[in-house]
Design an enzyme around this catalytic site. Structure first.
Site, mmCIF file in Angstrom:
data_model
loop_
_atom_site.group_PDB
_atom_site.id
_atom_site.type_symbol
_atom_site.label_atom_id
_atom_site.label_comp_id
_atom_site.label_asym_id
_atom_site.label_seq_id
_atom_site.Cartn_x
_atom_site.Cartn_y
_atom_site.Cartn_z
ATOM 1 N N ASP A 191 -0.026 -1.312 4.703
ATOM 2 C CA ASP A 191 0.288 -2.719 4.479
ATOM 3 C C ASP A 191 1.605 -3.240 5.077
ATOM 4 O O ASP A 191 1.607 -4.142 5.881
ATOM 5 C CB ASP A 191 0.281 -3.010 2.974
ATOM 6 C CG ASP A 191 -0.990 -2.515 2.286
ATOM 7 O OD1 ASP A 191 -1.823 -1.879 2.966
ATOM 8 O OD2 ASP A 191 -1.160 -2.767 1.092
ATOM 9 N N GLU A 250 1.013 7.978 -5.807
ATOM 10 C CA GLU A 250 0.535 7.292 -4.605
ATOM 11 C C GLU A 250 1.401 7.702 -3.402
ATOM 12 O O GLU A 250 0.901 7.979 -2.334
ATOM 13 C CB GLU A 250 0.653 5.789 -4.870
ATOM 14 C CG GLU A 250 0.032 4.893 -3.844
ATOM 15 C CD GLU A 250 0.242 3.416 -4.193
ATOM 16 O OE1 GLU A 250 1.007 3.104 -5.136
ATOM 17 O OE2 GLU A 250 -0.374 2.573 -3.516
HETATM 18 C C1 GLC Z 1 -2.512 0.076 -0.919
HETATM 19 C C2 GLC Z 1 -2.478 0.928 0.347
HETATM 20 C C3 GLC Z 1 -3.866 1.048 0.927
HETATM 21 C C4 GLC Z 1 -4.809 1.595 -0.131
HETATM 22 C C5 GLC Z 1 -4.762 0.752 -1.417
HETATM 23 C C6 GLC Z 1 -5.526 1.401 -2.561
HETATM 24 O O1 GLC Z 1 -2.864 -1.227 -0.622
HETATM 25 O O2 GLC Z 1 -1.584 0.394 1.275
HETATM 26 O O3 GLC Z 1 -3.867 1.884 2.052
HETATM 27 O O4 GLC Z 1 -6.111 1.632 0.343
HETATM 28 O O5 GLC Z 1 -3.429 0.617 -1.837
HETATM 29 O O6 GLC Z 1 -5.068 2.681 -2.815
#
Ligand code: GLC
Length: 445
Positions: A181, A418
């Site tokens: 992102d 994450e």
């Molecule tokens: C965030 C990350 C993306 C991922 C999402 C769900 O937006 O940047 O890559 O798919 O979270 O985990």
């Protein structure tokens, strides 16, 4: 911080429980609170992690995702869980069901896409099914027969709708489509995005991750939301997006992933006697996109670049994207060796202050680096997994093994975060993230 050191058996059990806990029935939420729906590339990685536990359940995961495929072939980046709120932007903001001619009839989805890693999941499912009896093998094969046309349609959509000039590089119209992102890769392109008047909104992410320094800023979020308005104004029409969007880039990482995924799918097709014409097309795309990646690279360092379609400028960053050719191959021997040296040297995995020898999303020596901020520095375990998987595929067993063992050492804190602070190893963002658990399960499977 000392490693509390869960044993591999304990860690695998916790990862399995985590996925069960995040299981909503026929989809696994990306994370329990921050991401209470299905994300496209998360679902593929989740299926990789489910495969050693239950081939049947892994198949269900991909089936759910593919049931939300758009009529033009696009796999949307979010499939919304029925009756679950708690995420913004939700269906009411995207309005795909009412605006987009190609939106699916049943499930509610977002209107953009995400990196095409799904063929990897299909391959892992087939691999695991071979270790089981006839019934399980039949489930995997029946799935492949049934979904093969959809998988090819997905790849065909990327090769056509997202590579309009046929140069072998995939165009994205939102930073979210890259899966990274707020990476510094997109700073230049987002600088072109001038927000207009749009409906008010409330960020839900900050109610889950209270420390704002770990998430994208409000200015970044305004632009993310503005791009939705631009897409809605052309009703998500593929052709119109190419001219209407103020954000338009060619993503070298997604292009490399696509090349690799085409090769994987072609091999699966050959092994399972799928139509020759499909297999040939897939090989063709694999080659075209490998070439597309190569044309972005520096002859000596091998480093790859993104391209900003709006300003017509190359985007060189010291991020994971520079290593794209290591995924799909094709560099000269010397350039490849140089790029591997960068990957393993003090700018990335070999940085002396790193807690674990795994690649940070942005190099600690880059001036864009921020150690806690999302895709601007932290280590993302799922990326460690992807490189480790790709390196094994390239025949670099030792390198793959190194990433795996360092990735597992990092994961032994049991938080399944994450992302992680690269120097201290502090878990950041969402805890109990599904794809982090999936990576661990594949490594330990
Ligand atoms: C965030 C990350 C993306 C991922 C999402 C769900 O937006 O940047 O890559 O798919 O979270 O985990």
């Amino acid at each position: 911080m000392a490693d509390p050191g869960f044993t591999p058996t304990q860690l695998a059990a916790r990862a399995a429980y985590l996925l069960r806990g995040n299981d909503l029935g026929t989809m696994t939420s990306a994370a329990p609170r921050l991401y209470p729906h299905m994300w496209s590339w998360d679902a593929a990685f989740v299926a990789v992690g489910l495969a050693p536990l239950s081939v049947e359940r892994a198949v269900v995961e991909l089936d759910t995702l593919l049931s939300a495929q758009w009529k033009n072939g696009m796999i949307p980046h979010i499939v919304f869980a029925n009756g679950v709120d708690g995420y913004f932007p939700g269906p009411a903001r995207w309005e795909t069901a009412t605006l987009a001619a190609h939106a699916p009839n049943g499930p509610q989805t977002s209107g953009i896409t995400q990196p095409p890693v799904h063929a990897i999941a299909v391959q892992r499912i087939l691999d695991h099914s071979r270790r089981h009896g006839r019934t399980t093998r039949a489930v995997a094969e029946e799935f492949l027969d049934r979904r093969w046309p959809d998988l090819v349609r997905w790849h065909r959509w990327l090769a056509h709708a997202r590579d309009l000039d046929g140069n072998g590089r995939i165009a994205l119209f939102h930073g979210w489509e890259s899966g990274m992102d707020n990476s510094p890769r997109w700073d230049l392109a987002y600088a072109n995005v001038v927000t207009g008047t749009m409906p008010k909104y409330l960020r839900e992410d900050l109610t889950v991750v209270a420390d704002t320094s770990q998430r994208p800023s409000n200015g970044e979020y305004d632009r993310y939301l503005w791009l939705l308005e631009e897409m809605k104004s052309v009703r998500y029409d593929d052709e119109e997006l190419a001219t209407a969007m103020s954000f338009a880039v060619e993503d070298v990482f997604v292009s490399a992933v696509f090349s690799m995924a085409c090769e994987v799918l072609a091999t699966i097709g050959e092994e399972h006697s799928m139509p020759n014409s499909d297999v040939r097309e897939l090989h063709g795309w694999a080659g075209r996109f490998r070439q597309g990646v190569l044309t972005t690279t520096d002859e000596r360092s091998g480093a790859a670049r993104d391209f900003d379609l709006r300003s017509g400028k190359w985007i060189s960053t010291e991020t994971l994207a520079m290593f794209s050719p290591l995924l799909c191959g094709g560099l000269s021997r010397d350039a490849e060796r140089a790029l591997l040296r960068t990957f393993e040297g003090p700018k990335f995995c070999g940085h002396p202050d790193l807690r674990y020898a795994v690649p940070p999303s942005t190099s600690p020596v880059s001036r864009d680096f921020r150690s806690r901020e999302y895709w601007r520095g932290p280590v993302w375990p799922v990326m460690t997994w992807l490189f480790s998987w790709a390196f094994a595929r390239r025949g670099w067993a030792e390198r793959s093994h190194m990433l795996r063992s360092e990735g597992l050492r990092q994961a032994s804190d049991g938080s399944f975060a994450e992302y992680y602070e690269p120097f201290t190893g502090e878990p950041l963002g969402s805890m109990q993230q599904s794809w982090t658990a999936a990576a661990v399960l594949d490594w330990l499977g």
